[in-house]
Scaffold this motif. Structure first.
Motif, PDB file in Angstrom:
ATOM      1  N   LEU A 177      20.114  56.308 -62.805  1.00  0.00           N
ATOM      2  CA  LEU A 177      19.185  57.364 -61.718  1.00  0.00           C
ATOM      3  C   LEU A 177      18.932  55.983 -61.223  1.00  0.00           C
ATOM      4  CD1 LEU A 177      18.816  60.485 -62.253  1.00  0.00           C
ATOM      5  CD2 LEU A 177      17.132  59.208 -62.336  1.00  0.00           C
ATOM      6  N   GLU A 178      17.954  55.035 -62.065  1.00  0.00           N
ATOM      7  CA  GLU A 178      16.771  54.757 -61.738  1.00  0.00           C
ATOM      8  C   GLU A 178      16.710  53.587 -60.405  1.00  0.00           C
ATOM      9  OE1 GLU A 178      13.649  55.527 -62.284  1.00  0.00           O
ATOM     10  OE2 GLU A 178      14.149  56.416 -63.807  1.00  0.00           O
ATOM     11  N   HIS A 179      18.316  52.738 -60.842  1.00  0.00           N
ATOM     12  CA  HIS A 179      18.789  52.306 -59.694  1.00  0.00           C
ATOM     13  C   HIS A 179      19.079  52.276 -58.562  1.00  0.00           C
ATOM     14  CE1 HIS A 179      22.293  49.448 -57.912  1.00  0.00           C
ATOM     15  NE2 HIS A 179      22.582  50.363 -57.982  1.00  0.00           N
ATOM     16  N   CYS A 180      19.591  53.932 -58.607  1.00  0.00           N
ATOM     17  CA  CYS A 180      19.807  54.613 -57.024  1.00  0.00           C
ATOM     18  C   CYS A 180      18.412  54.453 -57.217  1.00  0.00           C
ATOM     19  CB  CYS A 180      20.577  55.608 -57.529  1.00  0.00           C
ATOM     20  SG  CYS A 180      22.165  55.893 -57.701  1.00  0.00           S
ATOM     21  N   LEU A 181      17.754  55.729 -57.202  1.00  0.00           N
ATOM     22  CA  LEU A 181      16.497  56.064 -56.792  1.00  0.00           C
ATOM     23  C   LEU A 181      15.192  54.579 -56.087  1.00  0.00           C
ATOM     24  CD1 LEU A 181      14.333  58.854 -55.956  1.00  0.00           C
ATOM     25  CD2 LEU A 181      13.311  57.854 -58.458  1.00  0.00           C
ATOM     26  N   ARG A 182      15.898  53.565 -56.667  1.00  0.00           N
ATOM     27  CA  ARG A 182      15.052  52.694 -56.363  1.00  0.00           C
ATOM     28  C   ARG A 182      15.205  52.103 -54.903  1.00  0.00           C
ATOM     29  NH1 ARG A 182      15.022  50.095 -61.808  1.00  0.00           N
ATOM     30  NH2 ARG A 182      16.346  49.235 -61.151  1.00  0.00           N
ATOM     31  N   ILE A 184      17.200  54.132 -52.675  1.00  0.00           N
ATOM     32  CA  ILE A 184      17.145  55.150 -52.060  1.00  0.00           C
ATOM     33  C   ILE A 184      15.301  55.321 -51.751  1.00  0.00           C
ATOM     34  CG2 ILE A 184      16.897  57.744 -51.865  1.00  0.00           C
ATOM     35  CD1 ILE A 184      18.822  57.687 -53.619  1.00  0.00           C
ATOM     36  N   GLN A 185      14.572  54.651 -52.806  1.00  0.00           N
ATOM     37  CA  GLN A 185      12.843  54.832 -52.049  1.00  0.00           C
ATOM     38  C   GLN A 185      12.551  53.925 -51.018  1.00  0.00           C
ATOM     39  OE1 GLN A 185      11.815  54.741 -56.143  1.00  0.00           O
ATOM     40  NE2 GLN A 185      10.639  57.203 -55.109  1.00  0.00           N
ATOM     41  N   ARG A 186      14.117  52.913 -51.232  1.00  0.00           N
ATOM     42  CA  ARG A 186      13.625  51.195 -50.225  1.00  0.00           C
ATOM     43  C   ARG A 186      14.443  51.517 -48.978  1.00  0.00           C
ATOM     44  NH1 ARG A 186      14.304  47.103 -54.984  1.00  0.00           N
ATOM     45  NH2 ARG A 186      12.228  47.438 -56.030  1.00  0.00           N
ATOM     46  N   ALA A 187      15.076  52.782 -48.891  1.00  0.00           N
ATOM     47  CA  ALA A 187      15.915  53.064 -47.481  1.00  0.00           C
ATOM     48  C   ALA A 187      16.925  51.622 -48.130  1.00  0.00           C
ATOM     49  CB  ALA A 187      15.884  52.796 -46.702  1.00  0.00           C
ATOM     50  N   GLU A 188      16.996  51.593 -48.659  1.00  0.00           N
ATOM     51  CA  GLU A 188      18.904  50.640 -48.774  1.00  0.00           C
ATOM     52  C   GLU A 188      19.811  50.488 -49.281  1.00  0.00           C
ATOM     53  OE1 GLU A 188      15.067  46.259 -50.579  1.00  0.00           O
ATOM     54  OE2 GLU A 188      16.731  47.174 -52.538  1.00  0.00           O
ATOM     55  N   PRO A 189      21.545  50.604 -49.328  1.00  0.00           N
ATOM     56  CA  PRO A 189      22.067  51.582 -49.597  1.00  0.00           C
ATOM     57  C   PRO A 189      22.217  50.791 -51.101  1.00  0.00           C
ATOM     58  CG  PRO A 189      22.593  49.022 -48.394  1.00  0.00           C
ATOM     59  CD  PRO A 189      20.995  48.985 -47.949  1.00  0.00           C
ATOM     60  N   VAL A 190      23.113  51.570 -51.754  1.00  0.00           N
ATOM     61  CA  VAL A 190      22.731  51.625 -53.171  1.00  0.00           C
ATOM     62  C   VAL A 190      24.659  51.323 -53.488  1.00  0.00           C
ATOM     63  CG1 VAL A 190      23.381  52.876 -55.369  1.00  0.00           C
ATOM     64  CG2 VAL A 190      21.829  53.986 -53.596  1.00  0.00           C
ATOM     65  N   VAL A 191      24.870  49.758 -53.729  1.00  0.00           N
ATOM     66  CA  VAL A 191      25.898  48.863 -54.383  1.00  0.00           C
ATOM     67  C   VAL A 191      27.098  49.958 -54.940  1.00  0.00           C
ATOM     68  CG1 VAL A 191      27.129  47.304 -55.079  1.00  0.00           C
ATOM     69  CG2 VAL A 191      24.855  47.524 -53.485  1.00  0.00           C
ATOM     70  N   ARG A 255      23.016  56.320 -48.106  1.00  0.00           N
ATOM     71  CA  ARG A 255      23.303  55.218 -47.193  1.00  0.00           C
ATOM     72  C   ARG A 255      24.292  54.208 -49.033  1.00  0.00           C
ATOM     73  NH1 ARG A 255      17.558  55.827 -46.513  1.00  0.00           N
ATOM     74  NH2 ARG A 255      17.337  55.696 -43.822  1.00  0.00           N
ATOM     75  N   LEU A 256      25.392  53.846 -48.821  1.00  0.00           N
ATOM     76  CA  LEU A 256      26.077  53.594 -49.402  1.00  0.00           C
ATOM     77  C   LEU A 256      26.664  51.878 -48.824  1.00  0.00           C
ATOM     78  CD1 LEU A 256      28.219  56.474 -50.587  1.00  0.00           C
ATOM     79  CD2 LEU A 256      26.678  55.511 -52.056  1.00  0.00           C
ATOM     80  N   SER A 257      26.922  50.633 -49.653  1.00  0.00           N
ATOM     81  CA  SER A 257      27.204  49.419 -49.534  1.00  0.00           C
ATOM     82  C   SER A 257      28.662  49.537 -50.486  1.00  0.00           C
ATOM     83  CB  SER A 257      25.968  49.076 -49.924  1.00  0.00           C
ATOM     84  OG  SER A 257      27.039  47.330 -49.781  1.00  0.00           O
ATOM     85  N   LEU A 258      29.817  50.034 -50.373  1.00  0.00           N
ATOM     86  CA  LEU A 258      31.120  49.768 -51.144  1.00  0.00           C
ATOM     87  C   LEU A 258      31.924  48.564 -50.952  1.00  0.00           C
ATOM     88  CD1 LEU A 258      32.491  53.350 -49.762  1.00  0.00           C
ATOM     89  CD2 LEU A 258      30.976  53.147 -51.811  1.00  0.00           C
ATOM     90  N   ARG A 310       9.773  63.649 -53.384  1.00  0.00           N
ATOM     91  CA  ARG A 310      10.311  62.804 -52.707  1.00  0.00           C
ATOM     92  C   ARG A 310       9.433  62.281 -51.500  1.00  0.00           C
ATOM     93  NH1 ARG A 310      13.620  67.346 -50.536  1.00  0.00           N
ATOM     94  NH2 ARG A 310      13.001  67.199 -48.217  1.00  0.00           N
ATOM     95  N   SER A 311      10.660  61.941 -50.618  1.00  0.00           N
ATOM     96  CA  SER A 311       9.764  60.811 -49.548  1.00  0.00           C
ATOM     97  C   SER A 311       8.234  61.609 -48.311  1.00  0.00           C
ATOM     98  CB  SER A 311      10.726  60.000 -48.801  1.00  0.00           C
ATOM     99  OG  SER A 311      11.655  59.446 -49.491  1.00  0.00           O
TER     100      SER A 311
END
Length: 311
Positions: A177-182, A184-191, A255-258, A310-311
């Motif tokens: 969850l914290e990996h995803c939240l970081r 998302i908050q940085r507007a970076e894709p979740v790997v 935002r995802l990076s698959l 929330r952002s």
């Protein structure tokens, strides 16, 4: 429940599940009484005290440590201790063996050994499994748990035991969850893996409620239905859907990076790439049949309850 002369003994009390279990067992109105928790450091002891528990210094790998007195005097024991992800399988099995040898069977009412659903391991695309499977394809820490499960089975009727296998426990402070939240908050894709792996999830509140339930559920029901119990919500979902619900909760687009499984192995340490790559569609059939009701039967509800910033 416990009497004034009994106590609950929690191993791994300063870890994520252990601390939340202590808070739950010592909540206002609880009748559990004293909850003692094994810790290895002053920092861990402070966390246990803040959660409402009484720290006991020691190490499960110490076969002659003074902590064994707290274990032997307990009416209920819950082992939440987990080995490091880089440890050998023999470390967890040694911890389990030493703990079980430290218990006073004449005093003990039940021991709940907390493993992880990675013991049941991978599922094929479109398949699912529950505790009745006869074969295992363990992943992550899964191989560490098999000796402990065998040890419980071999003890027989002298010990009232439950083996609990939480799936993907989530809450603030959990790694995924914290990996995803970081991100998302940085507007970076979740790997994630392509296609995203399917996991069994369980909200931390449901996890500790289920552990409390397993501490006292009727022994005859366990004998009839089985003493190995997967802790998960009602629907394993792809990791991408977990990220979707988190993104919605904080008001950001998904935002995802698959990446391929091979690419994940090149990018991440083995434990984390393995976790992100393993389909583990595990079902809570036995937990439900035993009579446990989830507060958050779907990850969508559980994430909303976390009240993420929330952002």
């Amino acid at each position: 429940m416990t009497t004034s002369s009994d106590h609950v003994f929690v191993c791994g009390g300063s870890g994520f599940i252990g601390l939340n279990l202590i808070r739950h067992l010592t909540r206002p109105g609880s009748s559990w009484g004293a909850v003692k928790a094994l810790v290895r450091s002053a920092e861990g002891a402070a966390r246990v005290r803040a959660a409402g528990g009484e720290p006991v210094f020691g190490d499960l790998l110490d076969e002659v440590g003074a902590w064994r007195g707290a274990a032997a005097g307990a009416a209920y024991v819950v082992n939440c201790a987990q080995p490091a992800v880089t440890s050998s399988p023999s470390e967890r099995s040694a911890m389990d063996r030493i703990l079980l040898r430290s218990l006073d069977m004449s005093r003990l009412r039940r021991v709940v050994m907390v493993f992880g659903s990675s013991y049941f391991g991978r599922t094929e695309e479109g398949d699912s499994l529950d505790e009745t499977v006869t074969t295992r394809r363990p992943t992550g820490l899964g191989p560490c748990y098999a000796p402990g499960v065998r040890a419980l089975r071999s003890i027989g009727e002298d010990l009232d035991w439950v083996a609990a296998f939480p799936g993907g426990v989530y809450g603030r402070g959990t790694w995924f969850l914290e990996h995803c939240l970081r991100s998302i908050q940085r507007a970076e894709p979740v790997v994630l893996r392509d296609p995203p792996a399917i996991w069994p999830y369980i909200h931390i509140e449901d996890c500790v409620r289920a552990l409390e339930f397993l501490m006292t559920v009727d022994r005859a029901r366990l004998d009839a239905l089985g003493r190995e119990v997967i802790l998960a919500d009602d629907e394993p979902v792809p990791m991408s859907r977990f990220v979707d619900y988190m993104s919605q909760a904080v008001g950001e687009p998904t935002r995802l990076s698959l990446l391929s499984e091979e690419a994940l192995r090149e990018l991440l340490p083995p434990f984390y790439s393995g976790q992100l790559s393993a389909n583990m569609a595990h079902k809570n059939t036995r937990l439900r049949r035993l009579g446990f009701d989830l507060k958050y039967p779907h990850v969508r509800e559980g994430i909303l309850a976390l009240d993420l910033p929330r952002s």
